[in-house]
Write an enzyme that holds these catalytic residues in place. Structure first.
Site, PDB file in Angstrom:
ATOM      1  N   LYS A 133      -9.420   6.340   3.833  1.00  0.00           N
ATOM      2  CA  LYS A 133      -9.384   4.911   4.106  1.00  0.00           C
ATOM      3  C   LYS A 133     -10.754   4.370   4.530  1.00  0.00           C
ATOM      4  O   LYS A 133     -11.098   3.227   4.221  1.00  0.00           O
ATOM      5  CB  LYS A 133      -8.341   4.616   5.187  1.00  0.00           C
ATOM      6  CG  LYS A 133      -6.897   4.831   4.739  1.00  0.00           C
ATOM      7  CD  LYS A 133      -5.949   4.488   5.855  1.00  0.00           C
ATOM      8  CE  LYS A 133      -4.482   4.556   5.525  1.00  0.00           C
ATOM      9  NZ  LYS A 133      -4.044   5.051   4.274  1.00  0.00           N
ATOM     10  N   GLU A 217      -8.421  -0.519  13.509  1.00  0.00           N
ATOM     11  CA  GLU A 217      -8.369  -1.840  12.888  1.00  0.00           C
ATOM     12  C   GLU A 217      -7.742  -2.844  13.839  1.00  0.00           C
ATOM     13  O   GLU A 217      -6.877  -2.495  14.651  1.00  0.00           O
ATOM     14  CB  GLU A 217      -7.517  -1.826  11.606  1.00  0.00           C
ATOM     15  CG  GLU A 217      -8.164  -1.186  10.421  1.00  0.00           C
ATOM     16  CD  GLU A 217      -7.296  -1.331   9.176  1.00  0.00           C
ATOM     17  OE1 GLU A 217      -6.156  -1.834   9.297  1.00  0.00           O
ATOM     18  OE2 GLU A 217      -7.757  -0.946   8.103  1.00  0.00           O
ATOM     19  N   HIS A 252       6.735   1.720   8.708  1.00  0.00           N
ATOM     20  CA  HIS A 252       5.701   1.723   7.675  1.00  0.00           C
ATOM     21  C   HIS A 252       6.187   2.320   6.353  1.00  0.00           C
ATOM     22  O   HIS A 252       5.377   2.586   5.467  1.00  0.00           O
ATOM     23  CB  HIS A 252       4.447   2.460   8.152  1.00  0.00           C
ATOM     24  CG  HIS A 252       3.904   1.951   9.459  1.00  0.00           C
ATOM     25  ND1 HIS A 252       3.309   0.719   9.577  1.00  0.00           N
ATOM     26  CD2 HIS A 252       3.901   2.506  10.698  1.00  0.00           C
ATOM     27  CE1 HIS A 252       2.939   0.534  10.847  1.00  0.00           C
ATOM     28  NE2 HIS A 252       3.296   1.588  11.537  1.00  0.00           N
ATOM     29  N   GLU A 312      -5.702  -0.581   1.277  1.00  0.00           N
ATOM     30  CA  GLU A 312      -5.962   0.694   0.630  1.00  0.00           C
ATOM     31  C   GLU A 312      -5.665   0.558  -0.851  1.00  0.00           C
ATOM     32  O   GLU A 312      -5.097  -0.440  -1.304  1.00  0.00           O
ATOM     33  CB  GLU A 312      -5.098   1.810   1.225  1.00  0.00           C
ATOM     34  CG  GLU A 312      -3.606   1.628   1.019  1.00  0.00           C
ATOM     35  CD  GLU A 312      -2.793   2.719   1.689  1.00  0.00           C
ATOM     36  OE1 GLU A 312      -3.396   3.605   2.329  1.00  0.00           O
ATOM     37  OE2 GLU A 312      -1.560   2.696   1.565  1.00  0.00           O
ATOM     38  N   ASN A 314      -3.884   2.778  -3.976  1.00  0.00           N
ATOM     39  CA  ASN A 314      -3.125   3.931  -4.439  1.00  0.00           C
ATOM     40  C   ASN A 314      -3.540   4.236  -5.868  1.00  0.00           C
ATOM     41  O   ASN A 314      -3.297   3.432  -6.775  1.00  0.00           O
ATOM     42  CB  ASN A 314      -1.620   3.657  -4.369  1.00  0.00           C
ATOM     43  CG  ASN A 314      -1.144   3.538  -2.937  1.00  0.00           C
ATOM     44  OD1 ASN A 314      -1.223   4.483  -2.166  1.00  0.00           O
ATOM     45  ND2 ASN A 314      -0.668   2.367  -2.566  1.00  0.00           N
ATOM     46  N   ARG A 316      -2.582   5.821  -8.418  1.00  0.00           N
ATOM     47  CA  ARG A 316      -1.447   6.416  -9.135  1.00  0.00           C
ATOM     48  C   ARG A 316      -0.440   5.334  -9.443  1.00  0.00           C
ATOM     49  O   ARG A 316      -0.628   4.168  -9.084  1.00  0.00           O
ATOM     50  CB  ARG A 316      -0.797   7.494  -8.272  1.00  0.00           C
ATOM     51  CG  ARG A 316      -0.373   6.963  -6.900  1.00  0.00           C
ATOM     52  CD  ARG A 316       0.436   7.952  -6.121  1.00  0.00           C
ATOM     53  NE  ARG A 316       0.632   7.561  -4.732  1.00  0.00           N
ATOM     54  CZ  ARG A 316       1.530   6.700  -4.293  1.00  0.00           C
ATOM     55  NH1 ARG A 316       2.317   6.093  -5.164  1.00  0.00           N
ATOM     56  NH2 ARG A 316       1.646   6.408  -3.012  1.00  0.00           N
TER      57      ARG A 316
END
Length: 673
Positions: A133, A217, A252, A312, A314, A316
């Site tokens: 990240k 953050e 999450h 972020e 991903n 994929r």
């Protein structure tokens, strides 16, 4: 970042346009995503190979693939050498990693390139940039994509992190740099909480990802989670396939996803899409990817649009990709295969459009009434509601066993409609018609969630589920019609109910058929008597205000009850000591035998392990006084930490475990008296 500075299509000069042959794909994954890839590959005329662990030897995806290769060991799907060897042995010229396992492993992509096998995924270099990240945010900051204020530095000392946390300010978020799916993430609301939360995040990051590094953050107080599906090819083309809202989360973990995201202006939708494509160009991306953004609902511009920050990427295909397929009409797995073969993207940006609305609910083997702890067992019945716009992606079937080795997903229930309201109606209907017996699942919780007024109004953010917890809880009262439906569903002989549809009931002369049914709603015991009154009519005993009813069966689980001219439709599903009644959009689960009691009078309670796992922390000692809700210990299972708390106030009598112990499901952990 200006929208006009980003080229959404177009091929830079000098890039190769080689198209590679692809005759056979090995799927380095399992379950529903393996079946999903098999369907598209076979439609494209490409042969498939499944690899599988011993636990998956009889799984549907193994049966449906053209070939199957067993893999040894507990970490079968992570064994790169064994998977590459299987590809060579079967003549597979490409490997699709699905999602999870090896899908975002840059070393795997590198090993495939060395072996001369096509990786159906992005370049190794792009995966490495986005793998952590902190490096991902640095790359996005350089590209002009907004990032959340915070700290992404390499100095991981406690002193530095504490000092930086004070500079960022509270509340803040601690994130494992290698994290994902909510693992290694902790919200901190004051300086006093920081050190304990930091240690927990580091421990979870080390356990789940082998990396204890964290970043800090600013904590967005009212965030929305909106992600953009993008695709890029080896010819320099990149497009986005619009956005999805994934704000309905629990710890999450995504619960319901939809596309498009509700309540966004056209300008914001466009800006998010441009930002995602900017990210793809910045790292030389190819293939399918998802750029995830956080929208800050408390910070808006003059036009009313919230601020957004890169979270972020991903690298994929996402679990929720079906909702994008529904609204665009595109097969994203086919796009992946074509890009991996070296073909240009099938469509340009201006050729893509949104058609209607789609939603996906993740049906999991978990117990919402016990803190959503994972459930295990064998599925004795699995049936899904079919209808217009309903799609089911599942990797299991009746007879499949759900254990703790892999993700406990049963299915993805997807609904597509012309409008958001129609998509919700179809999703709720599909969930209400889904039958799962043999283990507990979150079906009823998902139906209640999708049917809340606030969700229907599009009032979503990541705190939605916690904020509406009372509304989403199982019903606290059991109305008389529910008891009646349960008794009728359980007590009437199936052949006699079926025969009422044809009017051919035959009873012995002068002898009334009689059935006794006992039900438990919590600790409440209800005894009902059903007596045949001729034809489809039955006299009811033991239920105040109900004398006689007529009942007919409407399908395998449906009942239509006529209560004095008032028709009452119900779905009744029984098995494993429970009966589930669904009426008027709600669900009630009653027992058919006395409840198992963990409390033994006088406030005494046994804390029993709800699943197999490893003890990470023990917070109490014998003789210690505890209040209801106090933490007793922390158990790790499914790579997640589960806080087990006291169910009653009292004094700790015995602690049966220590840190590091492996415990079995149902094992006694702590006794309170």
């Amino acid at each position: 970042m200006a929208a006009d500075d980003v080229r959404l299509d177009g091929r830079p000069e000098g890039l190769p346009a080689e198209v590679r042959d692809m005759q056979k794909i090995l799927i380095a994954n399992r379950g529903e995503i393996a079946r999903r890839i098999i369907r598209t590959a076979h439609r494209m005329g490409i042969a498939t190979v499944a690899v599988h662990s011993a636990a998956d030897a009889h799984a549907p995806f193994v049966r449906e693939a053209g070939q199957a290769v067993p893999l040894a060991g507990d970490r079968a799907y992570l064994d790169m050498d064994a998977i590459i060897a299987a590809a060579k042995r079967t003549g597979a010229d490409a490997i699709h990693p699905g999602y999870g396992f090896l899908s975002e492993n840059a070393d795997f992509a590198k090993a495939l390139k060395k072996a001369g096998i096509i990786f159906i995924g992005p370049p190794e270099s792009a995966m490495r940039v986005m793998a952590l990240k902190d490096t991902a945010k640095a790359a996005m900051k350089k590209a002009g994509v907004p990032i959340t204020p915070g700290y992404q530095g390499t100095d991981q000392s406690l002193v530095r992190l504490q000092k930086t946390a004070e500079g960022v300010g509270f509340p803040l978020l601690i994130k494992a740099v290698a994290g994902g799916g909510g693992k290694g993430m902790r919200a901190v609301h004051s300086a006093d909480e920081f050190q304990e939360a930091l240690m927990a995040a580091q421990r979870e990051g080390e356990t789940a990802f082998g990396n204890a590094g964290v970043m800090l953050e600013k904590l967005i107080q009212r965030p929305r989670h909106v992600e953009v599906q993008l695709f890029a090819d080896s010819h320099g083309n990149a497009v986005h396939l619009f956005e999805r809202d994934c704000s309905l989360q629990r710890r999450h973990q995504k619960v319901i996803e939809e596309a498009p995201a509700p309540g966004l202006s056209d300008q914001l939708r466009h800006t998010l899409g441009v930002a995602a494509v900017t990210a793809a160009h910045a790292i030389g991306y190819q293939g399918a990817g998802t750029v995830e953004f956080i929208l800050d609902l408390d910070t808006v511009d003059l036009s009313g649009d919230p601020a957004f920050y890169f979270m972020e990427m991903n690298t994929r295909l996402q679990v929720e990709h079906p909702v994008t397929e529904c609204i665009t009409g595109e097969d994203l797995v086919e796009w992946q295969i074509r890009v991996a073969r070296g073909e240009p993207l099938p469509k340009k940006q201006d050729e893509l459009s949104v058609n209607g609305w789609a939603m996906e609910a993740r049906l999991y083997a978990e117990d919402p009434d016990s803190g959503f702890l994972p459930a295990t067992g064998t599925i004795s019945t699995l049936e899904f509601g079919a209808g217009p716009g309903v799609r089911i992606d599942t990797g299991v079937e009746t007879g499949s066993r759900i254990g703790l080795d892999y993700d406990p997903m049963i299915a993805k229930v997807i609904a597509h409609g012309a409008t958001r309201e129609q998509a919700i109606d179809r999703l709720v209907g599909a969930l209400d018609a889904t039958i799962v017996t043999g283990l507990k699942c979150n079906r009823a919780f998902l139906a209640r969630l999708a049917d809340t007024k606030a969700f229907r109004a599009g009032e979503v953010d990541t705190g939605f589920i916690a904020r509406h917890a009372a509304e989403l809880a199982a019903p606290g009262l059991c109305p008389a019609p529910v008891l009646l439906a349960a008794a009728l569903g359980l007590g009437l002989p199936q052949d006699e109910l079926r025969s009422t549809l044809f009017g051919t009931l035959n009873f012995r002369m002068n002898v009334a058929a009689e059935t006794h049914v006992r039900l438990w709603w919590g600790d409440e015991r209800h005894a009902l008597t059903l007596r045949a009154a001729g034809g489809p009519r039955w006299r009811i005993g033991g239920l105040a205000g109900v004398g006689e009813v007529a009942v007919t069966r409407t399908g395998a689980y449906g009942l239509s009850i006529d209560l004095g001219g008032q028709l009452m439709p119900a779905t009744v599903v029984a098995g494993d000591g429970i009966v589930d009644v669904r009426m008027a959009g709600q669900s009630w689960t009653l027992g058919t035998r006395p409840p198992r009691t963990k409390d033994v009078g006088g406030g005494h309670a046994h804390m029993i392990a709800p699943m197999p796992g490893r003890v990470l922390a023990v917070d109490v000692t014998p003789g210690q006084a505890v209040a209801e809700g106090d933490r007793l210990l922390v158990l790790e299972a499914m790579k997640m930490e589960h806080r087990l708390t006291a169910r009653v106030a009292g004094t700790v009598q015995t602690v049966h475990v220590a840190v590091g112990d492996q415990v079995a499901d149902g094992m006694m952990l702590v006794e309170i008296g």
